[in-house]
Write a protein that holds these residues in place. Structure first.
Motif, mmCIF file in Angstrom:
data_model
loop_
_atom_site.group_PDB
_atom_site.id
_atom_site.type_symbol
_atom_site.label_atom_id
_atom_site.label_comp_id
_atom_site.label_asym_id
_atom_site.label_seq_id
_atom_site.Cartn_x
_atom_site.Cartn_y
_atom_site.Cartn_z
ATOM 1 N N ASP A 1 -21.669 -13.237 2.146
ATOM 2 C CA ASP A 1 -21.130 -12.023 2.264
ATOM 3 C C ASP A 1 -19.722 -12.157 3.175
ATOM 4 N N THR A 2 -19.659 -12.766 4.278
ATOM 5 C CA THR A 2 -18.526 -12.750 4.927
ATOM 6 C C THR A 2 -17.572 -13.434 4.194
ATOM 7 N N THR A 3 -17.912 -14.388 3.419
ATOM 8 C CA THR A 3 -16.765 -15.215 2.526
ATOM 9 C C THR A 3 -16.059 -14.033 1.717
ATOM 10 N N TRP A 4 -16.761 -13.516 0.991
ATOM 11 C CA TRP A 4 -16.292 -12.504 0.009
ATOM 12 C C TRP A 4 -15.366 -11.486 0.437
ATOM 13 N N LYS A 5 -15.805 -11.101 1.802
ATOM 14 C CA LYS A 5 -15.039 -9.897 2.661
ATOM 15 C C LYS A 5 -13.907 -10.603 3.162
ATOM 16 N N ASP A 6 -13.786 -11.717 3.529
ATOM 17 C CA ASP A 6 -12.589 -12.310 3.957
ATOM 18 C C ASP A 6 -11.544 -12.596 2.715
ATOM 19 N N ALA A 7 -12.264 -12.818 1.441
ATOM 20 C CA ALA A 7 -11.457 -12.897 0.451
ATOM 21 C C ALA A 7 -10.718 -11.829 -0.285
ATOM 22 N N ASN A 8 -11.552 -10.678 -0.213
ATOM 23 C CA ASN A 8 -10.821 -9.631 -0.549
ATOM 24 C C ASN A 8 -9.998 -8.713 0.414
ATOM 25 N N THR A 9 -9.998 -9.233 1.501
ATOM 26 C CA THR A 9 -8.871 -8.702 2.708
ATOM 27 C C THR A 9 -8.128 -9.927 2.997
ATOM 28 N N ALA A 10 -7.589 -10.541 2.112
ATOM 29 C CA ALA A 10 -6.844 -11.784 2.486
ATOM 30 C C ALA A 10 -5.764 -11.492 3.153
ATOM 31 N N GLY A 11 -4.952 -10.406 3.255
ATOM 32 C CA GLY A 11 -4.001 -10.242 4.237
ATOM 33 C C GLY A 11 -3.086 -9.432 3.676
ATOM 34 N N CYS A 12 -1.869 -9.329 4.178
ATOM 35 C CA CYS A 12 -0.900 -8.178 3.967
ATOM 36 C C CYS A 12 -0.224 -8.502 2.648
ATOM 37 N N THR A 13 -0.011 -9.448 2.202
ATOM 38 C CA THR A 13 0.513 -10.119 0.944
ATOM 39 C C THR A 13 -0.484 -9.415 -0.063
ATOM 40 N N TYR A 14 -1.346 -9.616 -0.418
ATOM 41 C CA TYR A 14 -2.540 -9.034 -1.060
ATOM 42 C C TYR A 14 -2.295 -7.528 -1.185
ATOM 43 N N TRP A 15 -2.445 -6.722 -0.128
ATOM 44 C CA TRP A 15 -2.155 -5.387 -0.015
ATOM 45 C C TRP A 15 -1.087 -4.928 -0.578
ATOM 46 N N VAL A 16 0.136 -5.552 -0.071
ATOM 47 C CA VAL A 16 1.485 -5.264 -0.631
ATOM 48 C C VAL A 16 1.504 -5.478 -2.084
ATOM 49 N N CYS A 17 1.146 -6.642 -2.783
ATOM 50 C CA CYS A 17 1.038 -6.779 -4.193
ATOM 51 C C CYS A 17 0.392 -5.620 -4.772
ATOM 52 N N ASN A 18 -0.831 -5.299 -4.270
ATOM 53 C CA ASN A 18 -1.688 -4.155 -4.970
ATOM 54 C C ASN A 18 -0.990 -2.671 -4.882
ATOM 55 N N VAL A 19 -0.395 -2.451 -3.861
ATOM 56 C CA VAL A 19 0.566 -1.268 -3.751
ATOM 57 C C VAL A 19 1.719 -1.164 -4.839
ATOM 58 N N ILE A 20 2.417 -2.305 -4.616
ATOM 59 C CA ILE A 20 3.475 -2.454 -5.758
ATOM 60 C C ILE A 20 3.217 -2.233 -7.231
ATOM 61 N N VAL A 21 2.045 -3.011 -7.517
ATOM 62 C CA VAL A 21 1.518 -2.896 -9.079
ATOM 63 C C VAL A 21 1.040 -1.314 -9.372
ATOM 64 N N VAL A 22 0.313 -0.990 -8.266
ATOM 65 C CA VAL A 22 -0.250 0.764 -8.416
ATOM 66 C C VAL A 22 1.251 1.554 -8.556
ATOM 67 N N ILE A 23 2.190 1.477 -7.820
ATOM 68 C CA ILE A 23 3.168 2.386 -7.878
ATOM 69 C C ILE A 23 4.102 2.036 -9.311
ATOM 70 N N ILE A 24 4.188 0.964 -9.628
ATOM 71 C CA ILE A 24 4.986 0.700 -10.920
ATOM 72 C C ILE A 24 4.073 1.319 -12.050
ATOM 73 N N GLY A 25 2.872 0.702 -12.109
ATOM 74 C CA GLY A 25 2.157 1.421 -13.075
ATOM 75 C C GLY A 25 1.745 2.906 -13.334
ATOM 76 N N VAL A 26 1.852 3.630 -12.083
ATOM 77 C CA VAL A 26 1.671 5.020 -12.321
ATOM 78 C C VAL A 26 2.850 5.663 -12.830
ATOM 79 N N VAL A 27 4.189 5.066 -12.324
ATOM 80 C CA VAL A 27 5.196 5.556 -13.076
ATOM 81 C C VAL A 27 5.325 5.219 -14.299
ATOM 82 N N GLY A 28 5.033 4.255 -14.700
ATOM 83 C CA GLY A 28 5.146 3.661 -16.100
ATOM 84 C C GLY A 28 4.036 4.679 -17.041
ATOM 85 N N ASN A 29 2.916 5.080 -16.439
ATOM 86 C CA ASN A 29 2.051 5.983 -17.174
ATOM 87 C C ASN A 29 2.451 7.272 -17.251
#
Length: 358
Positions: A25-53
């Protein structure tokens, strides 16, 4: 932790802690909160996607599409995909900054947010299936196109898919629970098998299979039609038909790329569940867990790519979008001029006015 895996931990262990899988369980938690890079990529994809939609809604509102059925699917998709992106971004942001106090402590908010997120996540791939089936009838049964592929029937189909998605996920309104120790929103143990079936089969595997099959049939039929026209029709007629074939490419790309972006995460989650069910080595699960973050970003791309596919694959869509943006700019200038009471009479060109006839 993504929902399927964490809920499966609960059903395998019979509890949320104090078991041999607690380290996993801890392993998966660490994988999903891998760091700032993952979160920044997530936010960028969401912003670009919402604008496109948002641009898809504007593009498909053009008078040129008033007699076609596929804009209905694209507009439903734009709304559904935007909701998916926003809710997943909120979820990842609250986990990243450890601000789950609202969702993780209020059972009603937990149940409602999970219900909405999972409903639109289920709805989006099936809307792509609906769009693919609509194109299938247009290509394979062109003589029945005017009777089957209508805006009214497309609206009915999208509405039925929405209602079915709501009914399928309705049990989650009373099937959510909160883990007090970690303030995370889960489904109850009794709903884990049901939810896992929906996530892996109805949300990913079955839509991907249908999209693949229908597109293969469409591609084969188009290729046969091209071969037939080359043999028995004139050059001018063949050129006209080829233009019709090219108009299908953006819509086929939307469904094909939806298949490409949905499939990897589905495979990873399926492998994780199989390994968990068979009590496999935690090291193997850790390797799979490392693949989850990039595949989840790829999965997010599916919910925001439609506008960019249309723009990159069709000059016709680009021309319509340029005209729409030019008209908006002119209307704003005209409105500012009128409000400021300037004597100059600025009028929008005739093509910027909304017509009610085709």
């Amino acid at each position: 932790m993504f929902d399927v895996t964490t809920d499966t931990f609960a059903v395998l262990n019979g509890t949320t802690s104090n078991t041999e899988f607690n380290g996993t369980d801890t392993t998966w938690k660490d994988a999903n909160t891998a760091g700032c890079t993952y979160w920044v990529c997530n936010v960028i994809v969401v912003i670009i996607g919402v604008v496109g939609n948002s641009m898809v809604l504007l593009l498909m509102g053009d008078v040129k599409f008033v007699s076609f059925s596929y804009p209905v699917y694209l507009r439903f998709l734009a709304v559904s995909d935007s909701v998916v992106l926003i809710m997943l971004c909120v979820r990842e942001t609250t986990r990243r900054f450890q601000s789950t106090y609202l969702i993780g402590t209020n059972l009603q908010v937990c149940a409602l947010s999970k219900f909405v997120k999972d409903t639109v996540t289920l709805l989006s791939p099936w809307l792509v299936v609906g769009l693919t089936v609509d194109r299938f009838f247009c290509v394979v049964f062109p003589m029945k196109r005017g009777r089957i592929c209508t805006r009214t029937k497309a609206t009915i189909a999208c509405s039925c898919l929405t209602i079915l998605s709501v009914l399928t996920m309705f049990p989650l309104l009373g099937g959510a629970k909160i883990l007090v120790e970690s303030e995370v929103c889960f489904v109850k143990d009794t709903f884990v098998v049901y939810f896992t079936f929906i996530r892996l089969i109805l949300t990913a595997s079955l839509p991907c299979l249908l999209i693949l099959v229908f597109n293969i049939v469409i591609g084969i039929h188009i290729q046969r039609s091209v071969t037939f026209r080359k043999r028995f029709t004139s050059t001018s007629s063949g050129s006209r038909e080829n233009k019709q074939d090219r108009s299908l490419r953006p819509l086929m790309l939307i469904s094909i790329l939806a298949f490409v972006t949905l499939l990897p995460l589905s495979i990873v989650e399926s492998c994780a569940l199989i390994l968990l069910a068979t009590n496999s080595d935690i090291k193997v699960l850790k390797i799979i867990a490392e693949l989850w973050s990039p595949f989840n970003i790829l999965n997010l791309v599916n919910f925001g790519q439609n506008f960019y596919i249309l723009m990159s694959s069709s000059a016709n869509y680009r021309d319509i979008m340029k005209r729409k943006l030019r008209c908006i700019k002119i209307r704003k200038q005209h409105e500012r001029t009128r409000v400021a009471r300037i004597s100059m009479n600025v009028q929008a060109p005739a093509y910027c006015t909304r017509n009610t006839t085709v």
